[in-house]
Motif scaffolding. Sequence first.
Motif, PDB file in Angstrom:
ATOM      1  N   ILE B  58       0.837  -1.196   0.000  1.00  0.00           N
ATOM      2  CA  ILE B  58       0.000   0.000   0.000  1.00  0.00           C
ATOM      3  C   ILE B  58       0.879   1.257   0.000  1.00  0.00           C
ATOM      4  N   VAL B  59       1.933   1.230   0.823  1.00  0.00           N
ATOM      5  CA  VAL B  59       2.823   2.401   0.876  1.00  0.00           C
ATOM      6  C   VAL B  59       3.455   2.641  -0.497  1.00  0.00           C
ATOM      7  N   SER B  60       3.914   1.551  -1.131  1.00  0.00           N
ATOM      8  CA  SER B  60       4.571   1.772  -2.428  1.00  0.00           C
ATOM      9  C   SER B  60       3.582   2.225  -3.488  1.00  0.00           C
ATOM     10  N   VAL B  94     -12.288   4.389  -8.042  1.00  0.00           N
ATOM     11  CA  VAL B  94     -13.019   3.181  -7.638  1.00  0.00           C
ATOM     12  C   VAL B  94     -12.048   2.013  -7.445  1.00  0.00           C
ATOM     13  N   ILE B  95     -11.161   1.783  -8.436  1.00  0.00           N
ATOM     14  CA  ILE B  95     -10.331   0.583  -8.312  1.00  0.00           C
ATOM     15  C   ILE B  95      -9.245   0.756  -7.245  1.00  0.00           C
ATOM     16  N   ILE B  96      -8.733   1.957  -7.089  1.00  0.00           N
ATOM     17  CA  ILE B  96      -7.723   2.145  -6.037  1.00  0.00           C
ATOM     18  C   ILE B  96      -8.375   1.965  -4.669  1.00  0.00           C
ATOM     19  N   THR B  97      -9.606   2.463  -4.520  1.00  0.00           N
ATOM     20  CA  THR B  97     -10.317   2.263  -3.256  1.00  0.00           C
ATOM     21  C   THR B  97     -10.483   0.775  -2.968  1.00  0.00           C
ATOM     22  N   MET B  98     -10.920   0.041  -3.986  1.00  0.00           N
ATOM     23  CA  MET B  98     -11.086  -1.401  -3.798  1.00  0.00           C
ATOM     24  C   MET B  98      -9.755  -2.049  -3.408  1.00  0.00           C
ATOM     25  N   VAL B 102      -9.234  -4.134  -0.053  1.00  0.00           N
ATOM     26  CA  VAL B 102      -9.171  -5.595  -0.089  1.00  0.00           C
ATOM     27  C   VAL B 102      -7.787  -6.136   0.251  1.00  0.00           C
ATOM     28  N   GLN B 103      -6.730  -5.543  -0.326  1.00  0.00           N
ATOM     29  CA  GLN B 103      -5.384  -6.087  -0.099  1.00  0.00           C
ATOM     30  C   GLN B 103      -5.010  -6.080   1.391  1.00  0.00           C
ATOM     31  N   PRO B 104      -5.221  -4.959   2.106  1.00  0.00           N
ATOM     32  CA  PRO B 104      -4.869  -4.993   3.529  1.00  0.00           C
ATOM     33  C   PRO B 104      -5.655  -6.055   4.288  1.00  0.00           C
ATOM     34  N   ILE B 105      -6.928  -6.257   3.939  1.00  0.00           N
ATOM     35  CA  ILE B 105      -7.699  -7.280   4.650  1.00  0.00           C
ATOM     36  C   ILE B 105      -7.060  -8.646   4.438  1.00  0.00           C
TER      37      ILE B 105
END
Lengths: 600, 341
Positions: B58-60, B94-98, B102-105
């Motif tokens: 996420i940071v990168s 929209v896709i960045i929000t998703m 999702v990835q952190p979860i």
Amino acid sequence: MADHAHDHAHDHAHDDHHDHEHHVDNFWTKYVFSIDHKMIAKQFLITGMFMGIIGVFMSMLFRLQLAWPGESFPILETFLGKWAPDGVMDPNMYLALVTIHGTIMVFFVLTAGLSGTFSNLLIPLQVGARDMASGFLNMISYWFFAASSVVMVVSLFVETGPASGGWTVYPPLSALPQAMPGSGAGMTLWLVSMTLFIAGSLIGSLNYIVTVINLRTKGMSMTRLPLTIWAFLVTAILGVLSFPVLLSAALLLVFDRSMGTSFYLSDIMVAGEMLTNQGGSPILFEHLFWFLGHPEVYIILLPALGITSEVIATNSRKPIFGYRAMVGSILAIAFLSFIVWGHHMFVTGMNPFLGSVFTFTTLLIAIPSAVKAFNYITTLWKGNIRFTPAMLFSIGLVSTFVAGGLTGIILGDSALDINVHDTYFVVAHFHIVMGLSAIFGMFAGVYHWFPKMYGRMMNKSMGYLHFWLTFVSAYGVFFPMHFTGLAGLPRRYYSNAEFPIFDELQDINVIITMFAIGGGIAQLIFIFNFFYSMWRGPKAPQNPWKSNTLEWTAPVEHIHGNWPGAIPEVHRWAYDYSKPGHEEDFVPQTTPLKDGEHAH
Amino acid sequence: MSGIMTLIVLVLAVLTALQLIRIFELSSKARQTAEYEVTDRDNNNQGWLMLLFGIGLIVSLFWMLYEWSPIMLPKPASAHGTEYDDLMTISMIVIITMFVLVQPILFYFAWKYRGSKDRKATYYEHNNRLEFIWTIVPAVVLAVLIIYGMTTWSNVMNPKNEQEPLVIELYAQQFKWTARYAGQDNQLGYANVRLIKDANVIGVDTLDTKGSDDKITTEIHLPVGRPVLFKFRSQDVIHSAYFPHFRAQMNCVPGMTTLFQFTPTVTTAEMRQDAEVQAKVARINQIRTEKGLEAYAYDYLLLCNKICGSAHYNMQMNIVVESEEEYAKWLAEQKTVAETL
């Protein structure tokens, strides 16, 4: 320890099975012309890995050129000879490398190598069959694949170079030897190779379908099938329905190239020569190609998703969440995959109304895909995760499947595709969503079923190292490509130094190449681990992952017919992990239901 | 010499591998548990690595978004380009929000539920309501995106013209572009590759009177604010006319004519004055000076974006957008087909 108990059981099985071998194998019938599905699976895997090494190595070569265009690398001359005079890659060779890299990875590694290996290994073992419906056809299927691999490799050495028109081989470029050197003998061999490949793939797929439909053991109803088998079954159906269309497209291309027909050619002047062909359309080829080409994406992806379902459930020690939804989403994805091919052709000049239709159908695929992703994540929730290397790769797959799937929402939208079509954004998208996901699924499969294939265990620490290096470099290679794509950089450019506007992107190209080389070298760890463990790894217990599925009830030592004695009977689905009321955290499918126990 | 070196390296590599094998075998013998068995310590280590990777990812992502947004394409130079960029921005959000949800979860769960011998997983096989929610929510979001996308697509592909579009033919061949202006009557004369002969390099039908006032050029000049209808032809293989600065692209297919229309809204001169573009050009020129290359001035470009042969990577044409007067002056200097043939 449960493992010791299993070892013990295995010893007994080992004693028994000798009476069961009805004939003696010599070297040729055992290792070469085998009709045993387990051996054929290994043949597919080894051939696929060999082709994979070639494909990945090629990508490292052309990444060198992309990061430092026009610079001299002696290694290029070593491998490419006259195609890299003084170590500088020839533009034709660059195009040949990307073409063959694509062809090999898509077809030879991720179709035959992935589906061929695991459908063969797991279908009979997981549905409870002695072997494939036809062992002979199964052997033929492999040998078609082997022959096509040989032809593809031979095509690398022809005088005019291998096929270079992109893995999609659009005519007229691929039809006319005057248009580029690679469209000469190299392209002919490409078409021969693909024809053999398709023949092998069709024979294999029919065999898989028949076996799953007809040879399930007692109690193995369709709703008790492990998700791997569902994925392999649907994959095989996709192959049977779509590969013949590619075959016909390839045959028409052969006619155009060699017999003067004009299916794809019209009004062409090339290299100063006016051709007589008239009335054909290259767009026809694109329609035929992508009618296979899009289902092909799912032919690659579904087996990887199937493997992941199995690996994630086993190693979370939990049932896969929403089994029926998982099956339903496989079917939905498969159905939709046949009506979305036009999204590869938004800018070919086809009727804009069709563009809208294909946008609609394409974006619909996001719904079953989202269901799959959320179900995987929910399977992890409140699990007791055991991080085997296979599990790491499966979690990696979920991550890349989500990351790559999301950018599909951009590319599937005809309006947005206009400006990112054929740029690095596309390269990033499909490498992440199908390339990485599928290869991660394949690695997960190898790590998970290696004990089943070779009776030995792979080294865990090397597996961990391999995963992390691969995972980090995979994102390092493909994530930045989204940005170069959004900056307008077209794919398949030998160099972007001719456009000052792209000068700013060169640093990113260097970063990508660094990760690509690092990630490529990291695969040596896997190759070493694979071959080392094959001969020197610790002996595998019968059920090393404490898994429920049938293949782990078969003895470690491979025997014809898979099980000594009767084929086991199945009493429950494959996902009773950590079920309340059972002492162990797994309940093999062969365990009868207790009194009053609810089947899932 | 290099042959001997390669040989030595190979021998050393094999020796190293053999030594490594010995070390592995000895160390696995020395250890108590089987090497393949996953211990709680492994689970702990891998779980933490998963969490770290998730955070790093996420940071990168945000680092790249921040660091690399200036090197993206500058503002669009066409009427529909603004609409395109709006749709792109919204879809990206929209896709960045998703992605960021999702990835952190995923990585959080991998860490949170890392295994331990003392725990048992929860048997939880399905939940129809949950599955219903994550079928319906994506469906609704996608429905909005589909409708928005289709509307934009329809506006781009079927533009409503207030004035008659200027007709220009773009002719592609290995590895160059040629343009043909429709002349006074704004109608292109018939042309076909079969009619190519001597100086008639793109096959204009000399008997077609509509074509005699056509003008063949090697650069495209466009008057600002006027719709331009491009008609694409190809002489040999499929090419693709890619105008990234105008958010436009269309394939050029031998044997047929394809169309794309857009309205340029910013002149080249205006674009060169744009602060963002000036910063971009300054950065590029700094790189070019370091490499000893000639300085660069911002121009609109036409690129080939469909693999077409060895020099595919260098098939370009300059596009100049200018005022109506400048354009008229430039066009008047160009020779008509009748004059050249």
